[in-house]
Design a protein around this motif. Structure first.
Motif, PDB file in Angstrom:
ATOM      1  N   ASN A  55     -82.233  65.769   0.746  1.00 56.06           N
ATOM      2  CA  ASN A  55     -83.494  66.056   1.407  1.00 56.06           C
ATOM      3  C   ASN A  55     -83.836  65.296   2.681  1.00 56.06           C
ATOM      4  O   ASN A  55     -84.784  65.121   3.265  1.00 56.06           O
ATOM      5  CB  ASN A  55     -84.932  66.404   0.622  1.00 56.06           C
ATOM      6  CG  ASN A  55     -85.569  67.218   1.116  1.00 56.06           C
ATOM      7  OD1 ASN A  55     -85.458  68.211   1.511  1.00 56.06           O
ATOM      8  ND2 ASN A  55     -87.114  67.179   0.899  1.00 56.06           N
ATOM      9  N   GLU A 104     -87.682  64.124  -3.917  1.00 57.68           N
ATOM     10  CA  GLU A 104     -87.529  65.522  -3.553  1.00 57.68           C
ATOM     11  C   GLU A 104     -86.194  65.793  -3.365  1.00 57.68           C
ATOM     12  O   GLU A 104     -85.868  67.069  -3.868  1.00 57.68           O
ATOM     13  CB  GLU A 104     -88.283  65.687  -2.303  1.00 57.68           C
ATOM     14  CG  GLU A 104     -89.838  65.629  -2.099  1.00 57.68           C
ATOM     15  CD  GLU A 104     -90.510  65.179  -0.923  1.00 57.68           C
ATOM     16  OE1 GLU A 104     -89.723  65.000  -0.151  1.00 57.68           O
ATOM     17  OE2 GLU A 104     -91.648  65.327  -0.830  1.00 57.68           O
ATOM     18  N   SER A 105     -85.306  64.985  -2.990  1.00 62.15           N
ATOM     19  CA  SER A 105     -83.803  65.006  -3.094  1.00 62.15           C
ATOM     20  C   SER A 105     -83.289  65.425  -4.451  1.00 62.15           C
ATOM     21  O   SER A 105     -82.533  66.388  -4.563  1.00 62.15           O
ATOM     22  CB  SER A 105     -83.177  63.900  -2.492  1.00 62.15           C
ATOM     23  OG  SER A 105     -83.586  63.738  -0.999  1.00 62.15           O
ATOM     24  N   ARG A 155     -83.914  68.878  -5.595  1.00 60.69           N
ATOM     25  CA  ARG A 155     -83.291  70.140  -5.235  1.00 60.69           C
ATOM     26  C   ARG A 155     -81.988  70.463  -6.094  1.00 60.69           C
ATOM     27  O   ARG A 155     -81.577  71.553  -6.398  1.00 60.69           O
ATOM     28  CB  ARG A 155     -82.820  69.660  -3.839  1.00 60.69           C
ATOM     29  CG  ARG A 155     -83.644  69.533  -2.999  1.00 60.69           C
ATOM     30  CD  ARG A 155     -83.213  69.601  -1.387  1.00 60.69           C
ATOM     31  NE  ARG A 155     -82.642  70.974  -1.018  1.00 60.69           N
ATOM     32  CZ  ARG A 155     -82.686  71.211   0.108  1.00 60.69           C
ATOM     33  NH1 ARG A 155     -82.897  70.395   1.369  1.00 60.69           N
ATOM     34  NH2 ARG A 155     -82.159  72.342   0.626  1.00 60.69           N
TER      35      ARG A 155
END
Length: 441
Positions: A84, A214-215, A218
């Protein structure tokens, strides 16, 4: 070549190719040159394997056990993409993703007390981790909940923390986190290279940890992505983008002189011809008088016939050795990819160790990382100088990129791209508005 361009770019490293691609998309007339006969510069991927042996002046050729030389694409600068992060957003914005295929890196690990552990970055992983005791896990879980809920535009989520004045050291104290947890949080989640961040306001660190989480969310296995066939595909993808939008490329083109008039760049001379320009972007090797040495990085490429121990037999992973674990001032990084990414022969792995040089014996500094990789089939050692520009380029309109640092992610490279992009585009937009004004009067 005897034409006028908005921008001339020298060198086809990733930084230069991204800037060239974005400038072309934005309507600038771009000439992109490289003295080398190949794309990538410092950030190229070397193939076949025989070429890597030559590059490092090894007297032998690869043994038959290494498989076919053409099956290898070995990165000189090892880095992963945050799923992200800024580079992925640039790839999506420019649609360069249509030229590339990616795989999720299978694991992210941190070194503690001579062993490696999976990096916990969610509440569930924190509670299951062997890195911490039971009470530490609960405190760390509360910290992660605070980070997940934090919104810099909503003071209700601050929990008594002022993101613009409270230091990260004080945030750790608030949650009563121990030194080992501070180490992996700052270095394996926020991805800082040193502990300087502890005594500055916490906003950037909290946002870095949010980016990591957040990365990770994913794709699940880790927050990192890696392109099939190696990182050399990235600069080539942005070079294709530039060419589609009218950019002109010249490889194997020597640069004889940067032509200056009145302290401003006006062109580049090559083989008796001068291409004129308003602005110049280049890597440090083209303008040694406008950059200064800012340190050194050691990188050791290791070819293995096995995955790294204690990584669940991962075909790819990152290991961060925090500075405090090995009595250093900066972290040591290991990134490992393999035949699963079309960069090595079947059953082979490539692990690359990197760190900022701190002593007169760089190879001794990375020994803790090399011990994790044993046995090693073949090593290739490179010690590179790090360069940074002596000024921001706004006066001369000559913009130099920075050398690639020891980190195994592209976030610092993207910051460099943004630092160059802003002043370059400012002149372009100013010129455009002046031209529009003249045409309208």
């Amino acid at each position: 070549m005897d034409e006028e361009y908005d921008v001339i770019v020298l060198g086809t490293g990733l930084t230069e190719c991204i800037l060239s691609g974005i400038m072309s998309v934005n309507g600038k007339k771009v000439l992109h040159m490289d003295r080398n006969p190949y794309y990538g510069g410092e950030s190229s991927s070397i193939t076949p394997l025989e070429e890597l042996y030559k590059r490092f002046n090894l007297p032998d050729t690869p043994p038959e056990s290494m498989g076919r030389g053409r099956d290898w694409n070995v990165d000189l600068i090892p880095k992963f993409l945050m799923a992200n992060g800024q580079l992925v957003k640039m790839l999506l914005y420019t649609e360069v993703t249509r030229y590339l295929d990616f795989k999720v890196v299978e694991g992210s690990f941190v070194y503690k007390g001579g062993k490696i552990y999976k990096v916990p970055s969610t509440e569930t992983e924190a509670l299951a981790s062997n890195l911490m005791g039971m009470f530490e896990k609960r405190r760390f879980r509360k910290f992660l909940v605070f980070v997940a809920n934090f919104d810099e535009n909503d003071p209700k989520t601050f929990e008594g923390v002022d993101p613009k004045t409270t230091t990260m050291r004080d945030v750790y104290k608030k949650f009563d986190l121990g030194q080992d947890v501070i180490d992996f949080t700052g270095h394996a989640l926020a991805l800082y290279r040193t502990d300087d961040y502890l005594d500055v306001p916490c906003l950037e660190t909290v946002n870095r940890i949010k980016l990591y989480s957040e990365s990770l969310a994913r794709y699940g296995k880790s927050p990192y992505l890696y392109p099939l066939y190696g990182l050399g595909e990235l600069p080539q993808g942005f070079a294709r983008l530039s060419a589609i939008y009218g950019g002109t490329y010249m490889l194997n083109k020597p640069v004889d002189e940067i032509v200056m008039e009145g302290g401003h760049v006006v062109g580049v001379k090559s083989e008796g011809e001068v291409a004129r320009c308003k602005q110049l972007i280049c890597d440090p090797s083209y303008i040694p008088d406008r950059v200064r040495k800012a340190g050194q990085v050691i990188r050791v490429i290791c070819i293995l016939s096995h995955p790294i121990k204690n990584t669940n037999d991962s075909n790819s992973c990152q290991i961060i050795i925090p500075q405090n674990q090995v009595n250093r001032n900066s972290d040591i990084y290991v990134c490992m990819i393999s035949y699963a990414h079309n960069v090595a022969a079947q059953g082979k792995y490539i692990a690359i160790v990197s760190t900022t040089v701190e002593t007169s014996e760089p190879e001794a500094e990375i020994e803790p990382a090399l011990e994790l990789l044993e046995p090693i089939d073949q090593k290739f050692v490179a010690i590179s100088d790090l360069y940074e520009p002596t000024d921001d380029g706004t006066e001369s309109q000559v913009f130099a990129s920075r050398s690639y640092d020891a980190t195994t992610h592209f976030e610092t490279t993207c910051n460099d791209i943004k630092d160059i992009y802003k002043p370059v585009c400012l002149l372009f937009l100013t010129s455009l508005s002046l031209l529009t004004h003249v045409q309208n009067t």
